[in-house]
Structures are given as structure tokens and as C-alpha cells.
Scaffold this active site. Structure first.
Site, PDB file in Angstrom:
ATOM      1  N   ALA A  63       0.773  -1.109   0.146  1.00  0.00           N
ATOM      2  CA  ALA A  63      -0.137   0.051  -0.093  1.00  0.00           C
ATOM      3  C   ALA A  63       0.714   1.298  -0.139  1.00  0.00           C
ATOM      4  O   ALA A  63       2.283   1.168   0.462  1.00  0.00           O
ATOM      5  CB  ALA A  63      -0.872   0.083   1.166  1.00  0.00           C
ATOM      6  N   GLY A 107       0.959  -5.185   0.734  1.00  0.00           N
ATOM      7  CA  GLY A 107      -0.611  -5.255   0.137  1.00  0.00           C
ATOM      8  C   GLY A 107      -0.031  -5.947  -1.407  1.00  0.00           C
ATOM      9  O   GLY A 107      -0.952  -6.493  -2.180  1.00  0.00           O
ATOM     10  N   GLU A 110      -0.340  -9.433  -0.834  1.00  0.00           N
ATOM     11  CA  GLU A 110      -1.915  -9.929  -0.802  1.00  0.00           C
ATOM     12  C   GLU A 110      -2.434  -9.827  -2.069  1.00  0.00           C
ATOM     13  O   GLU A 110      -3.352 -10.989  -2.104  1.00  0.00           O
ATOM     14  CB  GLU A 110      -2.547  -8.636   0.256  1.00  0.00           C
ATOM     15  N   GLU A 130       4.361  -5.471   7.453  1.00  0.00           N
ATOM     16  CA  GLU A 130       3.668  -4.522   7.905  1.00  0.00           C
ATOM     17  C   GLU A 130       4.005  -4.061   9.230  1.00  0.00           C
ATOM     18  O   GLU A 130       3.759  -2.997   9.856  1.00  0.00           O
ATOM     19  CB  GLU A 130       1.938  -4.813   7.802  1.00  0.00           C
TER      20      GLU A 130
END
Ligand code: 3H9
Length: 707
Positions: A63, A107, A110, A130
Site C-alpha cells: 500500500a 499489499g 496480498e 507491515e
């Protein structure tokens, strides 16, 4: 379609390319554009399968971290749609193949795990880092990773944040194919996708065979996080979310992941860690020195002095593959230096940090010499001799005569005036400070100190070099102690004052350790050697203002031959394993010396201990910022996080001050000023910002002109 994400048709396949340099971070616009591309490909009858790939140097690094600050400060919406985007990919009616090169992190990982298949280049790295930002995966990472890699590995990866290689990911079942070394990733992924069209499709979230509720494993992971991490909130949350994956239906477990993600995102720890991440990237941006400033190639380096620092610095260059010539006055000194290097390397091999082969190759790069003449061809020379101005100037005079024009002449001084050292040469533009921290081969911080004549090229070269050396280079101005040691002096001064006022040695150390410091201030002093400060104080005694209180405790300990760990006694006594033992004699002497000096004794709370030490540091930091010795508030934090064991979850001393509130810090500084006198005079910038209701982060100043 946005130009951040392209979709092309390649013989019945859709190739979706994410193109958001430098690392394809998943900003709001990128997420939106991926979603549109997926919809388009899924609804296009001509498309049989989809390949998802990243343009440039990497797949997706996660992200967009810049958005987190906007979200937590309320100026932007929460990271929306990410979890749903990932599910939408998984729900595609056609096989989706993620083609991974560079990094698939956070992300990005993911996103890849939601695809039906993953193909990776051999050098790819993947992980859920993270936790290092104080958060947990927020788009199903804690749900899909245990399904692909198993619960134990998912717990390890999400609670420690360390990435894994493509080979390991393949072995674990996270990826389905590792491309050949000389292969073409897109072509490999396309071929893989073609074959996948005829295979049954499986959604990762429905692959439950590796899920197991292993109660002891979760208990051990929690215990490990609590004992090893100073701020384990995110690690514990990640473990909880993975435990939910193992015990609850997918939708319920996702709900828990979302809740924990949001709690972590808005925590003080996460805000501080995100600040630290962004501040570290800012370091390379130097006002007045454009990115394309020419840098000198540093292929050969000379180190003057084979003491502890010189030996460590030689290792730093050798570790980066740069040949080093190390010089000292006689063979005995060189032999001692080489013995230090060999001992350090042997320790690294024993701890598994380096292989013996790596060490043997590095040792080949280090050449001991007795003559300065060997420095004639060096691109850079780092002086690491005894800390005394006269001696340093003598060395620089010699270097000026020997070294080729264009070479960088650096001093490893930790206190002395760079301009005065440069004045011993006819090329002050080539002179700067490279202040490595001890042990140089371990500590990440490198203060790059610019003198008033230091050239842009020399600064730019050293800042870029710091990255190559695996260091965090922070550009600082020239003053006594630069940023780090200048702020550390009042911190250590207050720690001594506290003991002189009646606090126990261990109590002071414990208060600061509990605050988060890697080591209490008095233990640090023992580790570094009390004699270093003692020598400095003697050298600079003439600068002390008469009548202003100065700490005496360490001078007295030194007079008794107690220099800290090196003499097995300082603030503590040390056993043969260098374990600290409280020394009741020190308490007795302190009481006696305090009585002689007329210092009243009192009970001191741990809160006051922390405030005295940390606010003293912050007050000096405010001066440093105002004077432009540090370019930005975040630069000071970087010095402290990387060189002084300041807790990263507090973001550094300046960030911490902002989180406490400058009004509160200022008021307390004023109280200490009233009680303890002139050493506590509030820094004008602290006073000004506190009265304006502002933060250090609000402060900007005209950049220092560069020569
Ligand atoms: C996340 O994904 C949460 C999810 O679960 C979703 C929840 C809903 N964003 O480090 P470098 C920039 S959390 C924005 O010098 P390197 C960086 O600022 C995220 N920008 O290069 C710099 O910009 P500039 C999880 C990013 O080669 C430039 O890229 N992901 C991001 O030494 C180069 O960076 C992570 O924690 C980002 N995510 O190392 C990974 N990443 O040039 C964080 C980088 O303007 N990133 N930038 O100064 C890294 O670990 C390293 O940057 C990486 C490259 C290994 C990728």
C-alpha cells in the site's frame, strides 16, 4: 483507463501492468485502476486468462505508505476497498497469474496471494513487513498466507516482517513456479497462464488444508513477541488475526483482521514507525544539491589509524566490496588492528551473519601499510586517529601532500571542528566528516558532516556511498558533537545529576530502558568507556561557564580507575562475562560526594528521570534544528533511531516531543530551568513553537547554502 495501470491483449490473454514508479505502491488511484482492469478483463469474452505484472524494478511494494499519514491525520479517507479488490481478483472467472519480480510486499503480497497462481523470478523477495510499520496486513494477508504457507510460517512472517526468497516461497507452496535465471518473466507467466486455462481453479481463501489451530505454537509466538519486541502490539495483533484464520470461518476472521488493522493504524506506535520510514527516505533529499549532482567513484579507500574505529571502518568498506588500505605508525599497531578485524569477523561467522568464504574474501580486500605514500591513488581517505585537534591537523597536512586531487578527505572525529581540520589542507572543499558509530561494522548510523567549504560533489558522493555501505547517512552541520553527541551530552549529564541527587544507578537505567531505550544511559557510559567523556571534559573545560553546575560523578569514578566495562568497573561492576552487577560502593560514594557538594538528596520518580533525560535531549535538538545543523526534524530522529538506541516506536526524540505536545515539554523545561538553573534554559525554537501551538514538524527554515 489510468496510465498507472495498463491492460493489453496478448493472443487471448489480458496482461495487466501496474506502472506506478518507483515501486508500484498501491495508492488509491492504482487500486481503483486495477479494479477497473480486472473488471474489463473478466468481462471480455476474448480473454481466457489474466497476467498481473509490475512495470519497472518491482512487482508491488505494498500500500502507499504516504497515504497512511494522511489517513491518521484525518486529511484523507481510510485505505478503502483493498480487501474487496483482493477478493474481486480471487473471484475472477478466469485464472489470474501474478508475475513477481523485485518485491511483493505487504499489499503487493496480498494482491499476489489472491491470484490463482504465482510465478516469480529467481531474485524476487516477498513478505508481509507491515509489523515494521506498526500495523498488520489489512487485505487478507493474515488469512491467505497461512492457507498457502502454513500457520507456523505465516505467524513468523507476519510477526517479524522478514521477507523470504522466491526459492523459499516455492518450497513453502506460496508460489507455483520460479522462472529460469535467464528467462523472461512475462513470457513465463503467459505460458503458465495458458496452461492454467484448462485446469480447475481454486480460490486461496478456500484452501483450508494447511490451517491448524496449534495452541502451543500461538502461545510461543506471543511469548516470543512480548520478550523480543519492545512494542509488540502489531506482532500480537498479527498473531491474533492468524489464529482467527485457523479457528473461525473466513468472513469472521477477515472482520477481525480489519478491526485489528484499523486499531494498529491509528496507534502511536504505527504513526511513529511510518514517520521513521518516510524520514529515512527524505535523508537523500538535500536542498541545494540536486539528485543529478556528479558523484565521485569510490573504488579504493585508505583508512588512517588501525585502532578500534579504524579497524571497524576498514571492515565496512571491505564488506561492501571496496578494497581498503589501512595505515598505522608501526607494525605492532597494525597487527593489533588486524587482530581486531579477524576477531570481529570470527564473531560474525559464529553468529551466522557471514560465511567463512565471505570473510576470507573480505580479508583479502584489507591491506595493512606503514607508509602514507600508499594513499596516493586512493579515491577517499578516512582518518580515524586519536581524537585531538593537533594530531588530526597533522594527519590532514600529510594527506593533502600525498593524496591525488579529487580524493575525498574524511575525518571520523566525533566532536571536533571540521573547518579547522580542513584548514590544514589546501583543499577544504574535499574535506568532510564521516562520523561512524562504534562498533563501526555494526552500527547503521553515519553522520556526514559538512564544513563550510565542503563541495556538493563530496557531500553527494558520501550520501550515496552510505547506502552502498549499508549505512543510514544523515547530513549534518559542523558544531561540537554534531547532532548525535551534542544532544547526547545533556541526556547523559542529566542521568548523572539524577544519581548525584539521590537516584539509584539501576533505577535511572531502568526508567530509560522502560521508556524504550536499548540500554540505560549509565550502562551506555560503561559500555562506551567513561574515560572518553572524562578526556573530552578536560579538553573543553575552558569552555565551561564558571558557576554553572557540572556533573562530577563520572570524573570521580575515572579518577579511581573505573572506566566502565573495559576495567570491569564503572557505574557497575562486571563479571567475567561482562554481566553488570550493581555496586553498593558506588551508592555509598555518591551519597558521600553529594554531601560534600551540598546536593540535597530526595526520592525521584521514574517519570521525572525520563523527563529530565529526554527533555534535555529535546531542548538541545530544538537548538540544532533552529541553527540548521540538522536539515529537518526527521533527520534528528534518524540519528537517534539508528545510532543511539532510541525506541523506533516513539519515532525519535523530536517526533516524540511532538506527540507529547510542545506546550507540555516547554512547561516542564521551564520548571527544570527554575529548579536546576541555566543549563535548562529553554531553546528559543521550543518556546516559540510551544507558544504558537505548533510542532517541530511544522518548522521549516531556509536551507544552508552549499559551497
Ligand atoms: C501495506 O502494504 C498494508 C497492506 O496490508 C494493505 C492494507 C490495506 N509506499 O526504500 P527505497 C518509495 S503497508 C510508498 O529507497 P530500496 C520510497 O519512499 C506497506 N512509497 O528503495 C522511495 O521514494 P523516494 C508494506 C514507497 O530499493 C522509493 O520508493 N510494504 C513504498 O532501498 C524507493 O524506496 C512495505 O513496508 C510504499 N509502500 O527498497 C515495503 N515503498 O524515491 C516498504 C517504497 O521518493 N518499502 N517507497 O524517496 C521497502 O521496504 C523498500 O522501499 C523496498 C525498496 C524494499 C521496496
Amino acid at each position: 483507463m489510468s496510465n498507472l495501470v495498463r491492460i493489453t491483449l496478448e493472443q487471448g490473454l489480458a496482461v495487466i501492468t501496474i506502472d506506478n514508479p518507483p515501486v508500484n505502491a498501491l495508492s488509491t488511484e492504482v487500486r481503483q485502476a486495477i479494479r477497473e482492469a480486472i473488471e474489463e478483463a473478466d468481462n471480455d469474452n476474448r480473454v481466457a486468462a489474466i497476467v498481473l505484472i509490475g512495470a519497472g524494478r518491482t512487482f508491488v511494494a505494498g500500500a502507499d505508505i504516504n497515504e497512511f499519514q494522511k489517513i491518521t491525520s484525518g486529511s484523507s479517507q481510510r485505505v478503502p476497498e483493498m480487501a474487496r479488490l483482493v477478493e474481486r481478483i480471487e473471484d475472477c472467472h478466469k485464472p489470474v497469474v501474478a508475475a513477481i519480480h523485485g518485491h511483493a510486499l505487504g499489499g503487493g503480497m496480498e494482491l499476489a496471494m489472491a491470484a490463482h497462481y504465482r510465478v516469480a523470478s529467481p531474485g524476487a523477495q516477498m513478505g508481509q513487513p507491515e509489523v515494521k510499520l506498526g500495523i498488520i496486513p489489512g487485505a487478507g494477508g493474515t488469512q491467505r498466507l497461512p492457507r498457502l504457507a502454513g500457520v507456523a510460517k505465516a505467524v513468523e512472517m507476519c510477526s517479524l516482517g522478514t521477507p523470504i526468497s522466491a526459492a523459499e516461497a516455492m518450497q513453502l507452496g506460496i508460489i507455483d513456479k520460479v522462472m529460469d535465471v535467464d528467462g523472461d518473466l512475462l513470457a513465463t507467466a503467459i505460458a503458465f497462464a495458458r496452461e492454467a486455462v484448462s485446469k480447475p481453479m481454486r480460490k486461496t481463501r478456500e484452501r483450508n488444508e494447511k490451517l491448524e489451530h496449534n495452541v502451543p505454537l500461538f502461545a510461543a509466538a506471543r511469548a516470543n513477541a512480548r520478550s523480543k519486541q519492545r512494542a509488540p502490539r502489531a506482532a500480537l495483533a498479527a498473531i491474533e488475526a492468524i489464529e482467527a484464520a485457523a479457528t473461525l470461518p473466513y468472513a469472521d476472521a477477515c472482520h477481525i483482521e480489519q478491526k485489528l488493522f484499523n486499531e494498529c493504524l491509528f496507534s502511536d506506535e504505527s504513526r511513529a514507525l511510518v514517520h521513521a520510514f518516510l524520514a529515512e527516505r527524505e535523508l537523500a533529499k538535500i536542498p541545494g544539491i540536486p539528485k543529478d549532482t556528479p558523484v565521485l567513484t569510490v573504488n579504493r579507500v585508505g583508512v588512517v589509524g588501525a585502532g578500534t574505529m579504524g579497524a571497524g571502518i576498514a571492515m565496512v568498506f571491505a564488506n561492501a566490496g571496496v578494497p581498503v588500505v589501512i595505515r598505522d605508525v608501526d607494525q605492532a599497531a597494525l597487527d593489533r588492528g588486524l587482530a581486531t578485524i579477524q576477531k570481529n569477523y570470527a564473531n560474525s561467522v559464529r553468529r551466522g551473519r557471514f560465511t567463512q568464504q565471505f570473510v576470507d574474501e573480505r580479508l583479502q580486500l584489507i591491506r595493512p601499510v606503514l607508509s602514507y605514500n600508499e594513499f596516493a591513488d586512493m579515491d577517499m581517505v578516512v582518518e580515524a586517529v586519536f581524537e585531538g585537534m593537533a594530531f588530526k591537523k597533522e594527519v590532514f597536512g600529510v594527506l593533502d601532500g600525498v593524496c591525488k586531487q579529487g580524493a575525498i578527505l574524511a575525518t571520523n572525529t566525533s566532536y571536533l571542528d571540521i573547518d579547522e581540520i580542513a584548514s590544514a589542507t589546501k583543499r577544504p572543499q574535499a574535506v568532510l566528516g564521516t562520523h561512524f558509530f562504534s562498533p563501526a561494522n555494526v552500527m547503521k548510523l553515519l553522520e556526514v558532516v559538512r564544513g563550510k567549504a565542503t563541495s556538493k560533489d563530496a557531500i553527494s558522493t558520501c550520501m550515496q556511498l552510505s547506502k552502498k555501505l549499508g549505512k543510514v547517512g544523515v547530513l549534518v552541520g559542523n558544531c561540537r558533537g554534531f547532532v548525535g553527541n551534542r544532544m547526547f551530552a545533556p541526556y547523559r549529564r542529566e542521568a548523572q545529576f539524577l544519581v548525584e541527587e539521590g537516584a539509584d544507578v539501576q533505577a535511572v537505567d531502568k526508567a530509560l530502558y522502560d521508556f524504550g531505550m536499548a540500554l540505560g544511559p549509565l550502562s551506555v557510559a560503561d559500555l562506551a568507556g567513561l574515560d572518553i567523556g572524562w578526556r573530552m571534559r578536560k579538553e573543553f573545560r575552558h569552555l565551561q561557564k564558571p558557576g554553572v553546575r557540572q556533573p562530577f560523578a563520572e570524573d570521580r569514578l575515572c579518577e579511581m580507575g573505573r572506566y566502565g566495562q573495559k576495567t570491569n568497573a564503572g557505574w557497575y561492576r562486571y563479571d567475567e562475562n561482562r554481566r553488570a552487577i550493581a555496586d553498593p560502593e558506588v551508592t555509598t560514594w555518591m551519597r558521600q560526594w553529594a554531601a560534600e557538594a551540598g546536593i540535597p538528596q530526595r526520592q525521584i520518580s521514574s517519570q521525572e528521570m525520563v523527563e529530565r533525560c529526554i527533555y534535555a535531549m529535546i531542548n538541545e535538538g530544538a537548538r540544532i534544528l533552529e541553527e540548521g545543523i540538522a536539515l529537518r526534524a526527521g533527520d534528528i530522529d534518524m540519528v537517534y533511531l539508528n545510532g543511539y538506541g532510541f525506541p523506533s516506536h516513539r519515532g525519535g526524540p523530536i517526533w516524540y516531543a511532538d506527540t507529547v505536545g510542545l506546550k507540555k515539554v516547554y512547561e516542564r523545561v521551564c520548571e527544570f530551568h527554575e529548579r536546576h538553573g541555566e543549563l535548562w534554559e529553554p531553546a528559543p525554537l521550543l518556546e516559540q513553537l510551544a507558544k504558537q501551538g505548533k510542532t517541530f514538524a511544522d518548522f521549516t527554515r531556509e536551507p544552508t547554502p552549499v559551497a
